[in-house]
Design an enzyme around this catalytic site. Structure first.
Site, PDB file in Angstrom:
ATOM      1  N   LYS A 149     -48.109  55.162  25.512  1.00 41.57           N
ATOM      2  CA  LYS A 149     -48.904  56.178  24.813  1.00 41.57           C
ATOM      3  C   LYS A 149     -50.327  55.627  24.714  1.00 41.57           C
ATOM      4  O   LYS A 149     -50.555  54.593  24.090  1.00 41.57           O
ATOM      5  CB  LYS A 149     -48.289  56.411  23.435  1.00 41.57           C
ATOM      6  CG  LYS A 149     -49.076  57.349  22.530  1.00 41.57           C
ATOM      7  CD  LYS A 149     -48.306  57.591  21.229  1.00 41.57           C
ATOM      8  CE  LYS A 149     -49.191  58.184  20.154  1.00 41.57           C
ATOM      9  NZ  LYS A 149     -48.479  58.329  18.877  1.00 41.57           N
ATOM     10  N   SER A 157     -55.406  58.561  12.869  1.00 43.66           N
ATOM     11  CA  SER A 157     -55.338  58.749  14.321  1.00 43.66           C
ATOM     12  C   SER A 157     -56.707  58.555  14.962  1.00 43.66           C
ATOM     13  O   SER A 157     -57.734  58.985  14.432  1.00 43.66           O
ATOM     14  CB  SER A 157     -54.840  60.149  14.648  1.00 43.66           C
ATOM     15  OG  SER A 157     -54.858  60.355  16.045  1.00 43.66           O
ATOM     16  N   ALA A 158     -56.684  57.931  16.136  1.00 46.93           N
ATOM     17  CA  ALA A 158     -57.912  57.773  16.925  1.00 46.93           C
ATOM     18  C   ALA A 158     -58.431  59.122  17.413  1.00 46.93           C
ATOM     19  O   ALA A 158     -59.579  59.232  17.856  1.00 46.93           O
ATOM     20  CB  ALA A 158     -57.644  56.860  18.119  1.00 46.93           C
ATOM     21  N   ASP A 159     -57.602  60.169  17.287  1.00 48.42           N
ATOM     22  CA  ASP A 159     -58.045  61.506  17.709  1.00 48.42           C
ATOM     23  C   ASP A 159     -59.331  61.920  16.994  1.00 48.42           C
ATOM     24  O   ASP A 159     -60.215  62.531  17.594  1.00 48.42           O
ATOM     25  CB  ASP A 159     -56.976  62.568  17.379  1.00 48.42           C
ATOM     26  CG  ASP A 159     -55.730  62.449  18.241  1.00 48.42           C
ATOM     27  OD1 ASP A 159     -55.693  61.588  19.139  1.00 48.42           O
ATOM     28  OD2 ASP A 159     -54.776  63.228  17.995  1.00 48.42           O
ATOM     29  N   GLU A 201     -53.127  67.341  27.694  1.00 47.65           N
ATOM     30  CA  GLU A 201     -52.747  65.930  27.520  1.00 47.65           C
ATOM     31  C   GLU A 201     -51.347  65.646  28.072  1.00 47.65           C
ATOM     32  O   GLU A 201     -50.571  66.575  28.319  1.00 47.65           O
ATOM     33  CB  GLU A 201     -52.792  65.572  26.034  1.00 47.65           C
ATOM     34  CG  GLU A 201     -51.922  66.489  25.179  1.00 47.65           C
ATOM     35  CD  GLU A 201     -51.486  65.865  23.873  1.00 47.65           C
ATOM     36  OE1 GLU A 201     -50.943  64.740  23.895  1.00 47.65           O
ATOM     37  OE2 GLU A 201     -51.681  66.504  22.827  1.00 47.65           O
ATOM     38  N   LYS A 242     -51.092  67.877  12.662  1.00 47.95           N
ATOM     39  CA  LYS A 242     -49.629  67.888  12.480  1.00 47.95           C
ATOM     40  C   LYS A 242     -49.250  67.825  10.994  1.00 47.95           C
ATOM     41  O   LYS A 242     -49.843  67.098  10.218  1.00 47.95           O
ATOM     42  CB  LYS A 242     -49.007  66.747  13.276  1.00 47.95           C
ATOM     43  CG  LYS A 242     -48.909  67.127  14.756  1.00 47.95           C
ATOM     44  CD  LYS A 242     -48.153  66.115  15.564  1.00 47.95           C
ATOM     45  CE  LYS A 242     -49.028  64.972  15.942  1.00 47.95           C
ATOM     46  NZ  LYS A 242     -49.888  65.247  17.097  1.00 47.95           N
ATOM     47  N   VAL A 251     -54.561  63.106  22.456  1.00 48.97           N
ATOM     48  CA  VAL A 251     -55.745  63.962  22.307  1.00 48.97           C
ATOM     49  C   VAL A 251     -57.010  63.113  22.447  1.00 48.97           C
ATOM     50  O   VAL A 251     -57.970  63.504  23.118  1.00 48.97           O
ATOM     51  CB  VAL A 251     -55.735  64.687  20.945  1.00 48.97           C
ATOM     52  CG1 VAL A 251     -57.071  65.373  20.682  1.00 48.97           C
ATOM     53  CG2 VAL A 251     -54.589  65.697  20.885  1.00 48.97           C
ATOM     54  N   ASP A 295     -53.449  54.026   8.344  1.00 48.99           N
ATOM     55  CA  ASP A 295     -53.270  54.702   9.632  1.00 48.99           C
ATOM     56  C   ASP A 295     -54.019  56.034   9.723  1.00 48.99           C
ATOM     57  O   ASP A 295     -53.671  57.001   9.054  1.00 48.99           O
ATOM     58  CB  ASP A 295     -51.772  54.926   9.878  1.00 48.99           C
ATOM     59  CG  ASP A 295     -51.468  55.324  11.319  1.00 48.99           C
ATOM     60  OD1 ASP A 295     -52.416  55.489  12.104  1.00 48.99           O
ATOM     61  OD2 ASP A 295     -50.278  55.461  11.650  1.00 48.99           O
TER      62      ASP A 295
HETATM   63  N1  PSU Z   1     -49.368  67.817  19.643  1.00 48.11           N
HETATM   64  C1  PSU Z   1     -48.015  68.073  19.731  1.00 48.11           C
HETATM   65  N2  PSU Z   1     -47.201  66.999  19.968  1.00 48.11           N
HETATM   66  C2  PSU Z   1     -47.666  65.710  20.124  1.00 48.11           C
HETATM   67  C3  PSU Z   1     -49.077  65.465  20.050  1.00 48.11           C
HETATM   68  C4  PSU Z   1     -49.878  66.568  19.798  1.00 48.11           C
HETATM   69  O1  PSU Z   1     -47.587  69.219  19.573  1.00 48.11           O
HETATM   70  O2  PSU Z   1     -46.878  64.800  20.340  1.00 48.11           O
HETATM   71  C5  PSU Z   1     -49.619  64.041  20.238  1.00 48.11           C
HETATM   72  C6  PSU Z   1     -51.071  64.078  20.707  1.00 48.11           C
HETATM   73  O3  PSU Z   1     -51.149  63.324  21.890  1.00 48.11           O
HETATM   74  C7  PSU Z   1     -51.850  63.412  19.608  1.00 48.11           C
HETATM   75  C8  PSU Z   1     -50.858  62.416  19.115  1.00 48.11           C
HETATM   76  O4  PSU Z   1     -53.036  62.834  20.065  1.00 48.11           O
HETATM   77  O5  PSU Z   1     -49.654  63.218  19.062  1.00 48.11           O
HETATM   78  C9  PSU Z   1     -51.245  61.788  17.788  1.00 48.11           C
HETATM   79  O6  PSU Z   1     -50.613  60.565  17.690  1.00 48.11           O
HETATM   80  P1  PSU Z   1     -51.061  59.500  16.564  1.00 48.11           P
HETATM   81  O7  PSU Z   1     -50.695  60.162  15.273  1.00 48.11           O
HETATM   82  O8  PSU Z   1     -50.254  58.258  16.861  1.00 48.11           O
HETATM   83  O9  PSU Z   1     -52.538  59.300  16.738  1.00 48.11           O
HETATM   84 MN    MN Z   2     -51.941  55.938  14.288  1.00 51.36          MN
END
Ligand code: PSU
Ligand code: MN
Length: 304
Positions: A84, A138-140, A23, A157, A104, A136
């Site tokens: 993003k 994540s769309a992941d 990514e 995370k 992701v 919230d």
């Molecule tokens: N893994 C990491 N660092 C990051 C990410 C993943 O070590 O910054 C990113 C990925 O792109 C993941 C995103 O899809 O963080 C998730 O963001 P959000 O919580 O806004 O969906």
């Molecule tokens: Mn989000």
């Protein structure tokens, strides 16, 4: 506006050689300069050293590209204001002729579309803490459900609500497996206390993949590996760090696109760079692991 697949990747896919999708959000928004560029290049090297082909994905000048060059990856690392992009943001970046870093979600979706079955990252997104207020998620998670890709990562995370993330994956029917661990890794730590089925080696992984194939499942799967032991934090230590980061980032900034980058940056500051080093190393390790599994599983499949 077709998806533009680099000739090297097209040739590898046609020949059945292993390809690992990478990514660009972690380059533009996950790590600070110059760690972001160094890490992205090391990730690609780690994939190549396992005799697989890295496919870095992103939108550049309005074109959705699979297989960015080193110079192009450097643009994602250096240029300010790169959007993003989760899956739904891709058409906006393309239509506007601008640049978009894929999360992701967008990366697995595009990978699956072009026939790439492996992806590596640091930690996936998931259910955020305080979901009762922010909603919230994540769309992941839903993108992995829709995309038949093995996502190799260090779990989700640690800034997230991990028990709820695990529940959400179960609801979606997305398998969650531990690579040589029976405990879900939590990004900077191996210790979350959340149980996952353990996959011992590539043989076991290939048997799992064969069963998945046999059943005709179209979802992705999360394969979570513990972060490198020499840098990983203990469970209590990481809990303190997260609490401090949550204290530092105002509640208003803890949902939406800026939430994950803001919390990662806060942890980097509070740990005086330790999490950056750890994040870099675990990302590179996951890229190498994804490539090794892709190659060995392909071999085992052929031999079967
Ligand atoms: N893994 C990491 N660092 C990051 C990410 C993943 O070590 O910054 C990113 C990925 O792109 C993941 C995103 O899809 O963080 C998730 O963001 P959000 O919580 O806004 O969906
Ligand atoms: Mn989000």
């Amino acid at each position: 506006m077709p998806i533009e697949v680099a000739p090297e990747i097209r040739a590898a896919l046609d020949a059945g050689r292993p390809v690992v999708a990478l990514e660009t959000t972690l380059v533009s928004h996950g790590l600070p300069w110059p760690h972001n560029l160094e890490t992205a290049l090391k990730m690609a090297d780690a994939v190549r050293s396992e005799d697989a082909v890295p496919a870095v994905i992103g939108v550049l000048d309005g074109r959705l590209r699979v297989g960015l060059t080193q110079g192009e990856i450097a643009r994602f690392a250096k240029e300010p204001g790169i959007a993003k992009c989760s899956t739904r943001d891709l058409p906006l970046a393309m239509a506007g002729g601008g640049n978009g870093a894929t999360t992701v979600s967008a990366t697995v979706e595009i990978a699956a579309r072009v026939g790439i079955r492996w992806m590596a990252t640091g930690g996936i997104g998931g259910v955020h803490r305080g979901i009762e207020r922010s909603g919230d998620v994540s769309a992941d998670l839903d993108a992995i459900r829709r995309s038949k890709v093995v996502v190799v990562c260090s779990g989700a995370k640690i800034i997230l609500d991990l028990p709820r993330t695990v529940e959400w994956l179960e609801t979606l029917g997305v398998p969650l497996l531990g690579w040589q661990t029976g405990q879900l890794p939590g990004f900077y730590t191996a210790e979350t206390g959340l149980e996952v089925p353990e996959i011992a080696d590539c043989r076991a992984l290939q048997r799992w993949l064969a069963a998945w194939e046999e059943l005709g499942f179209q979802s992705g799967v999360v394969l979570a590996a513990a972060p490198p032991a020499h840098l990983a934090m203990g469970g209590a230590e990481v809990a303190q760090l997260v609490a401090a980061a949550l204290d530092e980032v105002p509640e208003a900034e803890r949902s939406g696109k800026a939430a994950t980058p803001a919390l990662l940056a806060a942890m980097a500051r509070l740990s005086m760079g330790r999490t950056v080093e750890l994040n870099r190393e675990l990302i590179v390790a996951n890229a190498g692991l994804a490539a090794r599994c892709a190659r060995q599983c392909a071999k085992l499949r052929e031999a079967a």
